[in-house]
Design a protein around this motif. Sequence first.
Motif, short mmCIF file in Angstrom:
data_model
loop_
_atom_site.label_atom_id
_atom_site.label_comp_id
_atom_site.label_asym_id
_atom_site.label_seq_id
_atom_site.Cartn_x
_atom_site.Cartn_y
_atom_site.Cartn_z
N SER A 2 0.86 -1.18 0.00
CA SER A 2 0.00 0.00 0.00
C SER A 2 0.90 1.23 0.00
O SER A 2 2.12 1.13 0.05
N ASN A 200 -3.05 7.56 3.98
CA ASN A 200 -2.76 6.22 3.47
C ASN A 200 -3.60 5.93 2.24
O ASN A 200 -4.82 6.03 2.27
N ASP A 201 -2.93 5.57 1.16
CA ASP A 201 -3.55 5.14 -0.09
C ASP A 201 -4.35 6.23 -0.80
O ASP A 201 -5.20 5.93 -1.63
N TRP A 225 -4.88 5.08 -4.41
CA TRP A 225 -3.83 4.11 -4.72
C TRP A 225 -4.43 2.83 -5.29
O TRP A 225 -3.84 2.17 -6.12
N GLU A 226 -5.63 2.49 -4.83
CA GLU A 226 -6.32 1.32 -5.37
C GLU A 226 -7.80 1.64 -5.53
O GLU A 226 -8.36 2.44 -4.80
N GLN A 229 -10.36 1.38 -2.54
CA GLN A 229 -10.21 2.24 -1.38
C GLN A 229 -11.46 3.10 -1.25
O GLN A 229 -11.70 3.99 -2.06
#
Length: 254
Positions: A2, A200-201, A225-226, A229
């Motif tokens: 991640s 985060n992410d 990031w994905e 999420q």
Amino acid sequence: MSYSPIIHTINNRNIFIVLIQFIKTWYEIDLLQTEEINFGDRLGINISENINKVLNLFSDLNNSIIYGNKKYIHSAFDYIFTNQRLIISYNKKDDFLLLLQEGQQDFFYGIKKIDLLKENPTIYRFIINSKTQEITYYEDLCLSNFLIKHICTNCSKIKTKSYMYLFPKNHDAIKNKIAELINYFNFKTSFDKITILEKNDAIAFIDYTEHDYSSEFYSLTINKWEEKQKDITEKIVEIFEWKGWSDNTNRFKL
């Protein structure tokens, strides 16, 4: 794997170390890092050590995208340097070191000859008039901020999408929503007229530059990031009353 926030740790001493780590973690690209090139000798000009480091980073990144990680292909929306291409060359006629071309509006970015021995020179973008061939120069960011912007803010990925929102700069309701969004992120870092938000992410950036097509708007871009999420998606919907996760800006309610 991640993404953990790292951009906020950048300073003048560690910029290349942090950017290489960012490329590895966010884009999942391990730079091939070929033998360092002396671009001054190659181009027949005298340049500072810092400019040479930037050119080597650009060259390594470009080669890694093409020959390394095949997930990152040259496509308009799917890879680093979105809508742009690297064109490291020296224009002797105009005494201009070219770094980057923006594909949509044909802006060329680079460094003037008089600034080539500076460690952190001003970047200029120029436009060529298609009829008269006259060149008009516009002052852009300094080299370090230019580097951060073009690596850390154009960070769309194949497995996710990048969402951009143009917002009026003198609209109180939107200012409050932007402030609420900023507070939602763990880290806020400003480089010249760019503010980068990290958690985060997720990365968002606010561009407070006055755009050529309108001086009344700034822009907000959000990257995940994905794709799965969800909390940033839910938060954006909550803040902006966004009816659907899309890059269509008219879905925002003012």
